[in-house]
Motif scaffolding. Sequence first.
Motif, PDB file in Angstrom:
ATOM      1  N   PHE A  25       0.818  -1.208   0.000  1.00 18.44           N
ATOM      2  CA  PHE A  25       0.000   0.000   0.000  1.00 18.44           C
ATOM      3  C   PHE A  25       0.854   1.261   0.000  1.00 18.44           C
ATOM      4  CE2 PHE A  25      -3.306  -2.998   1.060  1.00 18.44           C
ATOM      5  CZ  PHE A  25      -4.374  -2.514   0.312  1.00 18.44           C
ATOM      6  N   GLY A  26       2.116   1.134   0.373  1.00 18.53           N
ATOM      7  CA  GLY A  26       3.026   2.261   0.191  1.00 18.53           C
ATOM      8  C   GLY A  26       3.216   2.558  -1.291  1.00 18.53           C
ATOM      9  N   ILE A  27       3.374   1.493  -2.087  1.00 19.88           N
ATOM     10  CA  ILE A  27       3.525   1.670  -3.548  1.00 19.88           C
ATOM     11  C   ILE A  27       2.223   2.205  -4.144  1.00 19.88           C
ATOM     12  CG2 ILE A  27       3.931   0.438  -5.720  1.00 19.88           C
ATOM     13  CD1 ILE A  27       5.700  -1.516  -4.065  1.00 19.88           C
ATOM     14  N   ILE A  28       1.079   1.650  -3.686  1.00 20.00           N
ATOM     15  CA  ILE A  28      -0.221   2.149  -4.159  1.00 20.00           C
ATOM     16  C   ILE A  28      -0.384   3.624  -3.777  1.00 20.00           C
ATOM     17  CG2 ILE A  28      -2.728   1.968  -3.821  1.00 20.00           C
ATOM     18  CD1 ILE A  28      -2.326  -1.067  -3.503  1.00 20.00           C
ATOM     19  N   GLY A  29      -0.002   3.968  -2.543  1.00 19.12           N
ATOM     20  CA  GLY A  29      -0.091   5.350  -2.095  1.00 19.12           C
ATOM     21  C   GLY A  29       0.766   6.283  -2.927  1.00 19.12           C
ATOM     22  N   TYR A  30       1.944   5.800  -3.337  1.00 14.72           N
ATOM     23  CA  TYR A  30       2.825   6.618  -4.179  1.00 14.72           C
ATOM     24  C   TYR A  30       2.147   6.959  -5.505  1.00 14.72           C
ATOM     25  CZ  TYR A  30       6.410   7.612  -7.636  1.00 14.72           C
ATOM     26  OH  TYR A  30       7.128   8.168  -8.658  1.00 14.72           O
ATOM     27  N   PHE A  31       1.560   5.943  -6.152  1.00 18.29           N
ATOM     28  CA  PHE A  31       0.906   6.201  -7.438  1.00 18.29           C
ATOM     29  C   PHE A  31      -0.348   7.045  -7.268  1.00 18.29           C
ATOM     30  CE2 PHE A  31       3.486   2.516  -8.797  1.00 18.29           C
ATOM     31  CZ  PHE A  31       4.055   3.084  -9.942  1.00 18.29           C
ATOM     32  N   MET A  32      -1.038   6.883  -6.131  1.00 20.64           N
ATOM     33  CA  MET A  32      -2.202   7.735  -5.874  1.00 20.64           C
ATOM     34  C   MET A  32      -1.789   9.197  -5.778  1.00 20.64           C
ATOM     35  SD  MET A  32      -4.464   5.436  -3.200  1.00 20.64           S
ATOM     36  CE  MET A  32      -5.826   6.600  -3.126  1.00 20.64           C
ATOM     37  N   LYS A  33      -0.654   9.452  -5.115  1.00 20.07           N
ATOM     38  CA  LYS A  33      -0.158  10.825  -5.015  1.00 20.07           C
ATOM     39  C   LYS A  33       0.275  11.350  -6.371  1.00 20.07           C
ATOM     40  CE  LYS A  33       1.430  10.316  -0.224  1.00 20.07           C
ATOM     41  NZ  LYS A  33       0.617  11.368   0.401  1.00 20.07           N
ATOM     42  N   CYS A  34       0.896  10.481  -7.172  1.00 20.15           N
ATOM     43  CA  CYS A  34       1.351  10.911  -8.499  1.00 20.15           C
ATOM     44  C   CYS A  34       0.182  11.351  -9.377  1.00 20.15           C
ATOM     45  CB  CYS A  34       2.111   9.779  -9.180  1.00 20.15           C
ATOM     46  SG  CYS A  34       3.752   9.465  -8.490  1.00 20.15           S
ATOM     47  N   TYR A  35      -0.933  10.624  -9.264  1.00 21.47           N
ATOM     48  CA  TYR A  35      -2.093  10.917 -10.109  1.00 21.47           C
ATOM     49  C   TYR A  35      -3.168  11.704  -9.359  1.00 21.47           C
ATOM     50  CZ  TYR A  35       0.063   7.786 -13.472  1.00 21.47           C
ATOM     51  OH  TYR A  35       0.941   7.214 -14.365  1.00 21.47           O
ATOM     52  N   ASP A  36      -2.770  12.273  -8.214  1.00 18.05           N
ATOM     53  CA  ASP A  36      -3.639  13.199  -7.470  1.00 18.05           C
ATOM     54  C   ASP A  36      -4.912  12.531  -6.955  1.00 18.05           C
ATOM     55  OD1 ASP A  36      -3.841  15.681  -6.324  1.00 18.05           O
ATOM     56  OD2 ASP A  36      -5.002  16.544  -7.949  1.00 18.05           O
ATOM     57  N   TYR A  37      -4.799  11.269  -6.526  1.00 17.44           N
ATOM     58  CA  TYR A  37      -5.910  10.598  -5.852  1.00 17.44           C
ATOM     59  C   TYR A  37      -5.697  10.731  -4.343  1.00 17.44           C
ATOM     60  CZ  TYR A  37      -7.911   8.351  -9.979  1.00 17.44           C
ATOM     61  OH  TYR A  37      -8.542   8.123 -11.175  1.00 17.44           O
ATOM     62  N   PRO A  38      -6.665  11.233  -3.615  1.00 17.47           N
ATOM     63  CA  PRO A  38      -6.479  11.410  -2.164  1.00 17.47           C
ATOM     64  C   PRO A  38      -6.441  10.068  -1.440  1.00 17.47           C
ATOM     65  CG  PRO A  38      -8.748  11.877  -2.763  1.00 17.47           C
ATOM     66  CD  PRO A  38      -8.015  11.647  -4.048  1.00 17.47           C
ATOM     67  N   VAL A  39      -5.551   9.928  -0.473  1.00 18.07           N
ATOM     68  CA  VAL A  39      -5.425   8.666   0.264  1.00 18.07           C
ATOM     69  C   VAL A  39      -6.344   8.627   1.485  1.00 18.07           C
ATOM     70  CG1 VAL A  39      -3.075   8.261  -0.525  1.00 18.07           C
ATOM     71  CG2 VAL A  39      -3.450   9.539   1.583  1.00 18.07           C
ATOM     72  N   GLY A  40      -6.782   9.805   1.962  1.00 19.58           N
ATOM     73  CA  GLY A  40      -7.669   9.836   3.125  1.00 19.58           C
ATOM     74  C   GLY A  40      -8.946   9.040   2.942  1.00 19.58           C
ATOM     75  N   PRO A  41      -9.667   9.204   1.805  1.00 20.65           N
ATOM     76  CA  PRO A  41     -10.891   8.424   1.606  1.00 20.65           C
ATOM     77  C   PRO A  41     -10.664   6.923   1.565  1.00 20.65           C
ATOM     78  CG  PRO A  41     -10.885  10.326   0.160  1.00 20.65           C
ATOM     79  CD  PRO A  41      -9.524  10.261   0.806  1.00 20.65           C
ATOM     80  N   LEU A  42      -9.493   6.482   1.088  1.00 20.47           N
ATOM     81  CA  LEU A  42      -9.199   5.047   1.077  1.00 20.47           C
ATOM     82  C   LEU A  42      -9.191   4.497   2.503  1.00 20.47           C
ATOM     83  CD1 LEU A  42      -6.458   3.277  -1.038  1.00 20.47           C
ATOM     84  CD2 LEU A  42      -6.779   2.684   1.346  1.00 20.47           C
ATOM     85  N   VAL A  43      -8.472   5.202   3.388  1.00 24.42           N
ATOM     86  CA  VAL A  43      -8.406   4.767   4.789  1.00 24.42           C
ATOM     87  C   VAL A  43      -9.791   4.868   5.436  1.00 24.42           C
ATOM     88  CG1 VAL A  43      -7.346   5.206   7.033  1.00 24.42           C
ATOM     89  CG2 VAL A  43      -5.980   5.442   4.954  1.00 24.42           C
ATOM     90  N   LEU A  44     -10.534   5.931   5.102  1.00 21.72           N
ATOM     91  CA  LEU A  44     -11.882   6.090   5.645  1.00 21.72           C
ATOM     92  C   LEU A  44     -12.768   4.908   5.251  1.00 21.72           C
ATOM     93  CD1 LEU A  44     -14.069   7.955   6.999  1.00 21.72           C
ATOM     94  CD2 LEU A  44     -14.535   8.792   4.686  1.00 21.72           C
ATOM     95  N   GLY A  45     -12.725   4.525   3.969  1.00 24.54           N
ATOM     96  CA  GLY A  45     -13.529   3.394   3.505  1.00 24.54           C
ATOM     97  C   GLY A  45     -13.153   2.101   4.196  1.00 24.54           C
ATOM     98  N   LEU A  46     -11.853   1.902   4.417  1.00 24.25           N
ATOM     99  CA  LEU A  46     -11.398   0.679   5.083  1.00 24.25           C
ATOM    100  C   LEU A  46     -11.807   0.659   6.549  1.00 24.25           C
ATOM    101  CD1 LEU A  46      -9.850  -1.952   4.855  1.00 24.25           C
ATOM    102  CD2 LEU A  46      -7.724  -0.697   5.225  1.00 24.25           C
ATOM    103  N   ILE A  47     -11.823   1.828   7.208  1.00 21.04           N
ATOM    104  CA  ILE A  47     -12.234   1.895   8.613  1.00 21.04           C
ATOM    105  C   ILE A  47     -13.738   1.662   8.745  1.00 21.04           C
ATOM    106  CG2 ILE A  47     -12.514   3.455  10.585  1.00 21.04           C
ATOM    107  CD1 ILE A  47      -9.877   4.781   9.802  1.00 21.04           C
ATOM    108  N   LEU A  48     -14.522   2.304   7.883  1.00 17.49           N
ATOM    109  CA  LEU A  48     -15.980   2.238   8.008  1.00 17.49           C
ATOM    110  C   LEU A  48     -16.575   0.989   7.368  1.00 17.49           C
ATOM    111  CD1 LEU A  48     -17.082   5.920   7.249  1.00 17.49           C
ATOM    112  CD2 LEU A  48     -16.626   4.862   9.459  1.00 17.49           C
ATOM    113  N   GLY A  49     -15.918   0.465   6.334  1.00 15.05           N
ATOM    114  CA  GLY A  49     -16.493  -0.621   5.533  1.00 15.05           C
ATOM    115  C   GLY A  49     -16.996  -1.828   6.313  1.00 15.05           C
ATOM    116  N   PRO A  50     -16.147  -2.467   7.135  1.00 16.35           N
ATOM    117  CA  PRO A  50     -16.610  -3.671   7.846  1.00 16.35           C
ATOM    118  C   PRO A  50     -17.814  -3.415   8.747  1.00 16.35           C
ATOM    119  CG  PRO A  50     -14.213  -3.506   7.926  1.00 16.35           C
ATOM    120  CD  PRO A  50     -14.709  -2.219   7.354  1.00 16.35           C
ATOM    121  N   ASN A  51     -17.813  -2.320   9.500  1.00 14.35           N
ATOM    122  CA  ASN A  51     -18.944  -2.016  10.378  1.00 14.35           C
ATOM    123  C   ASN A  51     -20.177  -1.597   9.588  1.00 14.35           C
ATOM    124  OD1 ASN A  51     -17.794  -2.588  12.880  1.00 14.35           O
ATOM    125  ND2 ASN A  51     -16.895  -0.559  13.071  1.00 14.35           N
ATOM    126  N   LEU A  52     -19.968  -0.912   8.469  1.00 14.88           N
ATOM    127  CA  LEU A  52     -21.097  -0.502   7.633  1.00 14.88           C
ATOM    128  C   LEU A  52     -21.856  -1.729   7.132  1.00 14.88           C
ATOM    129  CD1 LEU A  52     -22.350   2.086   6.339  1.00 14.88           C
ATOM    130  CD2 LEU A  52     -20.953   1.606   4.337  1.00 14.88           C
TER     131      LEU A  52
END
Length: 490
Positions: free
Chosen positions: A407-434
């Motif tokens: 996910f460090g490598i995924i995070g690097y490419f997300m930053k390169c292409y201007d994809y925010p990483v905050g929503p990814l972590v938010l989805g992973l935190i909320l997803g199982p309980n949702l």
Amino acid sequence: MSAVLINLLYVAAGTFAGIYVGAIPGLSVTMAASLLISMTYSWQVDNALALMMGVWVGGVYGGSRAAILLNIPGAPAAVATTFDGYPLAQRGEAGKAIAVSTIMSVFGGMLGLVVMLVDAPSIASVAVKFSPKDYLLLLLMGLMLVGSLGGKSVMKGILAALFGLMLGVIGTDGITGLGRFTFGISDMRTGLSYVSVMIGVFGIGEALFQLLHKDKPVVKQDVSSIRPPGSILLRMLPLSIRSSLVGVIVGALPGAGGDLAALMSYDFAKRTVRKPMRKFGTGTYEGIVAPESANNAAVGGALIPMLTLGIPGDSVTAIMIGALSIHNIKAGPTLMDTQPEIFTNLAWLLLAANIFLLIFGLTGIKIFTKLVELPREILMPLIMVISVIGSYSIGGNVIDIMWTIIFGIIGYFMKCYDYPVGPLVLGLILGPNLELYFRRAIMSAGSVGGMFVDIFTSPFSLVLLALLVALVISQVMMNKDKGEEADEQE
């Protein structure tokens, strides 16, 4: 030496240790509290609780230091602090940013204590009424944070959040107990650790990005005066009060905790602050005041259901219930009548921990801020090493290191292409309980239609539904404003 003085020493030691434990990615407050149970089971209960309370308060705050200086949240509750804390460091204002986060964290902690003392039974009575459908509505409100965390492009934020939600279903089904998307690998049955993912996308991803993009010079930090102007603190006070109240309420909901409280408060600030000092996401003090006030206020909130109902507000209070039971003390409705001194002692310990947090939090800032002035060739590999160690320390499992690197490598490419990483972590935190509360709501109602009938016939659920609709409308308006700004810039 008197018992009071001994307890104060334990609180001081715990707070000091908690600040630096919280600042290291992967070394969570929950982990420290669980270790303390095995160390302190033979101690006097007051001493054990004093040390645990200090570590808890210090650890919740400590995550902000790494978030501001290195763009790595030391704890999940500090994810929102990175959004404006790190840009402040890039402006050379890391010292003042840490000082503001310290003062407002203490203020939030104190306000959480006041609310706990004044109205704990009323808040607990509301929290216990939350049913699966109500938690579902609350978590859907949490998903509305994607608009605030999505950066310039809402669509990219939504895609990142959907990716996080998909990752959240990996592991053991919470209802049936069957494995999903584990590919026969036993280590994957526990699912992805969102802390490992968080360390990867924020820590290693940021380090790779800065190593491979060295065009920016190292920013010199202004540490001539780290004391924030009184005008800034006065300006932030109303926001801190509002954010602290959000933190107390969310923290009092069993299972919600400071992680969700900080994110919701950041979103709340972004929607309600009409004239921030700077634009959110570019280094405004409102962006660190809101989450830092909320996550420390959530400590007092989490204690409310623990003491009044015997229900843990978060993972740390679950451990504290275990610590009390070791000493034959049962947390719950009878505690206030049979042993009121426990409630009083915890209140005093929380007060002392916040006082020590102010003292220790404002020391060593000038030394810490020098971290961001290190040459990137030294600092970034150091961040990678700390990230790997922190990831391994979560469960002592090599697979956590693997996920952190991936996910460090995924995070690097997300930053390169201007994809925010905050929503990814938010989805992973909320997803199982949702998913869990959605299925529980359907099971308790008997059908999907029955669930909607339950929502529309419950006054409590209708209030939450109205808030959710208001958030959706507010989000649409925010997106419209973003579109108009983009058109003007073009």
